[in-house]
Motif scaffolding. Structure first.
Motif, PDB file in Angstrom:
ATOM      1  N   UNK A   9       0.840  -1.196   0.000  1.00 41.98           N
ATOM      2  CA  UNK A   9       0.000   0.000   0.000  1.00 41.98           C
ATOM      3  C   UNK A   9       0.874   1.245   0.000  1.00 41.98           C
ATOM      4  N   UNK A  10       0.283   2.370  -0.327  1.00 47.11           N
ATOM      5  CA  UNK A  10       0.979   3.641  -0.288  1.00 47.11           C
ATOM      6  C   UNK A  10       0.064   4.696   0.318  1.00 47.11           C
ATOM      7  N   UNK A  11       0.658   5.730   0.869  1.00 51.01           N
ATOM      8  CA  UNK A  11      -0.099   6.838   1.449  1.00 51.01           C
ATOM      9  C   UNK A  11      -0.127   7.985   0.447  1.00 51.01           C
ATOM     10  N   UNK A  12      -1.295   8.239  -0.115  1.00 48.47           N
ATOM     11  CA  UNK A  12      -1.452   9.371  -1.024  1.00 48.47           C
ATOM     12  C   UNK A  12      -1.871  10.569  -0.183  1.00 48.47           C
ATOM     13  N   UNK A  13      -0.938  11.436   0.125  1.00 49.94           N
ATOM     14  CA  UNK A  13      -1.171  12.532   1.068  1.00 49.94           C
ATOM     15  C   UNK A  13      -2.043  13.645   0.512  1.00 49.94           C
ATOM     16  N   UNK A  14      -2.279  13.630  -0.799  1.00 49.47           N
ATOM     17  CA  UNK A  14      -3.022  14.725  -1.403  1.00 49.47           C
ATOM     18  C   UNK A  14      -2.140  15.915  -1.723  1.00 49.47           C
ATOM     19  N   UNK A  15      -0.828  15.790  -1.457  1.00 52.36           N
ATOM     20  CA  UNK A  15       0.114  16.892  -1.713  1.00 52.36           C
ATOM     21  C   UNK A  15       1.366  16.385  -2.422  1.00 52.36           C
ATOM     22  N   UNK A  16       1.220  15.318  -3.194  1.00 53.88           N
ATOM     23  CA  UNK A  16       2.366  14.723  -3.865  1.00 53.88           C
ATOM     24  C   UNK A  16       2.661  15.416  -5.196  1.00 53.88           C
ATOM     25  N   UNK A  17       3.909  15.325  -5.623  1.00 54.45           N
ATOM     26  CA  UNK A  17       4.273  15.810  -6.951  1.00 54.45           C
ATOM     27  C   UNK A  17       3.559  14.996  -8.023  1.00 54.45           C
ATOM     28  N   UNK A  18       3.343  15.606  -9.166  1.00 52.92           N
ATOM     29  CA  UNK A  18       2.698  14.883 -10.266  1.00 52.92           C
ATOM     30  C   UNK A  18       3.550  13.694 -10.703  1.00 52.92           C
ATOM     31  N   UNK A  19       4.876  13.832 -10.600  1.00 57.20           N
ATOM     32  CA  UNK A  19       5.776  12.734 -10.976  1.00 57.20           C
ATOM     33  C   UNK A  19       5.561  11.520 -10.077  1.00 57.20           C
ATOM     34  N   UNK A  20       5.318  11.762  -8.788  1.00 55.27           N
ATOM     35  CA  UNK A  20       5.087  10.662  -7.850  1.00 55.27           C
ATOM     36  C   UNK A  20       3.755   9.992  -8.132  1.00 55.27           C
ATOM     37  N   UNK A  21       2.736  10.786  -8.409  1.00 57.57           N
ATOM     38  CA  UNK A  21       1.419  10.223  -8.708  1.00 57.57           C
ATOM     39  C   UNK A  21       1.467   9.386  -9.983  1.00 57.57           C
ATOM     40  N   UNK A  22       2.213   9.863 -10.969  1.00 63.34           N
ATOM     41  CA  UNK A  22       2.345   9.107 -12.217  1.00 63.34           C
ATOM     42  C   UNK A  22       3.064   7.788 -11.971  1.00 63.34           C
ATOM     43  N   UNK A  23       4.064   7.808 -11.096  1.00 62.02           N
ATOM     44  CA  UNK A  23       4.831   6.596 -10.817  1.00 62.02           C
ATOM     45  C   UNK A  23       3.954   5.492 -10.248  1.00 62.02           C
ATOM     46  N   UNK A  24       2.944   5.851  -9.465  1.00 63.25           N
ATOM     47  CA  UNK A  24       2.071   4.841  -8.879  1.00 63.25           C
ATOM     48  C   UNK A  24       1.415   3.983  -9.956  1.00 63.25           C
ATOM     49  N   UNK A  48      16.929  13.344  -4.120  1.00 61.21           N
ATOM     50  CA  UNK A  48      17.275  12.008  -3.645  1.00 61.21           C
ATOM     51  C   UNK A  48      16.283  11.439  -2.638  1.00 61.21           C
ATOM     52  N   UNK A  49      15.488  12.308  -2.006  1.00 67.21           N
ATOM     53  CA  UNK A  49      14.480  11.884  -1.029  1.00 67.21           C
ATOM     54  C   UNK A  49      13.223  12.689  -1.319  1.00 67.21           C
ATOM     55  N   UNK A  50      12.118  11.987  -1.562  1.00 70.64           N
ATOM     56  CA  UNK A  50      10.930  12.651  -2.103  1.00 70.64           C
ATOM     57  C   UNK A  50       9.738  12.475  -1.173  1.00 70.64           C
ATOM     58  N   UNK A  51       9.158  13.577  -0.751  1.00 69.65           N
ATOM     59  CA  UNK A  51       7.963  13.544   0.083  1.00 69.65           C
ATOM     60  C   UNK A  51       6.863  14.356  -0.563  1.00 69.65           C
ATOM     61  N   UNK A  52       6.127  15.125   0.223  1.00 69.12           N
ATOM     62  CA  UNK A  52       5.091  15.998  -0.312  1.00 69.12           C
ATOM     63  C   UNK A  52       5.743  17.137  -1.099  1.00 69.12           C
ATOM     64  N   UNK A  53       5.064  17.613  -2.115  1.00 63.00           N
ATOM     65  CA  UNK A  53       5.641  18.635  -2.989  1.00 63.00           C
ATOM     66  C   UNK A  53       6.091  19.901  -2.258  1.00 63.00           C
ATOM     67  N   UNK A  54       5.271  20.497  -1.369  1.00 60.77           N
ATOM     68  CA  UNK A  54       5.722  21.742  -0.727  1.00 60.77           C
ATOM     69  C   UNK A  54       6.812  21.545   0.316  1.00 60.77           C
ATOM     70  N   UNK A  55       7.090  20.305   0.678  1.00 59.15           N
ATOM     71  CA  UNK A  55       8.065  20.032   1.731  1.00 59.15           C
ATOM     72  C   UNK A  55       9.339  19.373   1.208  1.00 59.15           C
ATOM     73  N   UNK A  56       9.519  19.352  -0.109  1.00 59.15           N
ATOM     74  CA  UNK A  56      10.668  18.683  -0.713  1.00 59.15           C
ATOM     75  C   UNK A  56      11.270  19.570  -1.787  1.00 59.15           C
ATOM     76  N   UNK A  57      12.581  19.606  -1.827  1.00 55.17           N
ATOM     77  CA  UNK A  57      13.257  20.357  -2.886  1.00 55.17           C
ATOM     78  C   UNK A  57      14.533  19.619  -3.297  1.00 55.17           C
ATOM     79  N   UNK A  58      15.135  19.982  -4.441  1.00 54.78           N
ATOM     80  CA  UNK A  58      16.380  19.331  -4.855  1.00 54.78           C
ATOM     81  C   UNK A  58      17.504  19.654  -3.873  1.00 54.78           C
ATOM     82  N   UNK A  59      18.551  18.840  -3.899  1.00 48.12           N
ATOM     83  CA  UNK A  59      19.724  19.100  -3.062  1.00 48.12           C
ATOM     84  C   UNK A  59      20.961  19.148  -3.946  1.00 48.12           C
ATOM     85  N   UNK A  60      22.000  19.761  -3.416  1.00 46.19           N
ATOM     86  CA  UNK A  60      23.258  19.870  -4.149  1.00 46.19           C
ATOM     87  C   UNK A  60      24.063  18.582  -4.009  1.00 46.19           C
TER      88      UNK A  60
END
Length: 242
Positions: A69-84, A206-218
């Protein structure tokens, strides 16, 4: 003067990790088979991260009686939703989705504001509780064990992660069969088996959560540096894994 953009994180490649794969795969098979022998109703909580793709692949290959199962938080990136949907098609399986209670989300927004999670750790964790922890409780309500894709190398809060532990909150066994895997080993498996992975990895996530709480890293930053980046390193957990 030309300003160069900082180089973003990219999935690692390591030839020595590829050589270790046969032994790692055999060990992972053994770990999952032991879990199956010890429990009646096991669930695997997939965040759709690359680690979870590895475990999903092994569950399907070994035809193990483990629900995914997965938790669809309602705030995921479109890329994550597509991956499902991509993952379900790749393995020919169903991955159950658990969503947050809409009334609880609306009440949170009405009381604190739509982006209140930026204001304090307490308000961010309250948001995580609504979007992740409460749905997780529903997902695990009829299970006697659950599996995660956590690894010790992921963050400072997980360095002592055990392969097996007792989840006091849900009164059941909890397993982290990739706890001792290195990031290079996870990616070596994913590439060898041509697993579907989130497109955001190639964009420096490298680590992906909800869209507003995740950003790229260097390049060279901790792989969870982009999760809740406005907080201290030792607070970067949502509460799913206490």
């Amino acid at each position: 003067m030309i300003m160069l953009r900082p180089r973003l994180w990219t999935p690692p490649h390591d030839a020595t990790a590829t050589k270790r794969l046969p032994a790692l795969i055999a060990e992972l098979q053994t770990r999952l088979q032991q879990i199956v022998r010890q429990h009646h109703h096991i669930k695997f909580a997939s965040s759709l991260a690359v680690e979870d793709m590895v475990i999903t692949d092994m569950i399907v290959r070994e035809q193990l009686p483990i629900e995914i199962f997965t938790l669809n938080t309602g705030a995921l990136n479109s890329e994550t939703q597509k991956l499902l949907s991509t993952a379900c098609q790749h393995w020919g399986i169903r991955i159950d989705e658990y969503r947050p209670d809409e009334a609880a989300i609306n009440a949170y927004i009405a009381a604190h504001g739509k982006q209140a999670f930026y204001d304090s750790v307490a308000l961010r964790r309250e948001c995580c509780h609504i979007r992740k922890i409460e749905p997780l409780g529903r997902a695990l309500s009829n299970a006697d064990a659950w599996i995660t894709g956590q690894r010790r190398e992921q963050s400072a809060t997980r360095t002592a992660l055990a392969l097996a532990e007792q989840d006091q909150t849900h009164s059941m066994a909890k397993y982290n069969p990739l706890a001792d895997w290195l990031e290079t080993e996870v990616w070596a498996y994913a590439e060898a088996q041509q697993l579907p992975v989130n497109q955001l990895y190639r964009q420096g996530y490298p680590s992906i959560g909800c869209e507003p709480c995740t950003r790229p890293v260097k390049a060279g930053e901790n792989i969870r540096a982009g999760r809740w980046w406005w907080e201290n390193q030792d607070s970067k957990e949502c509460g799913l894994h206490k």
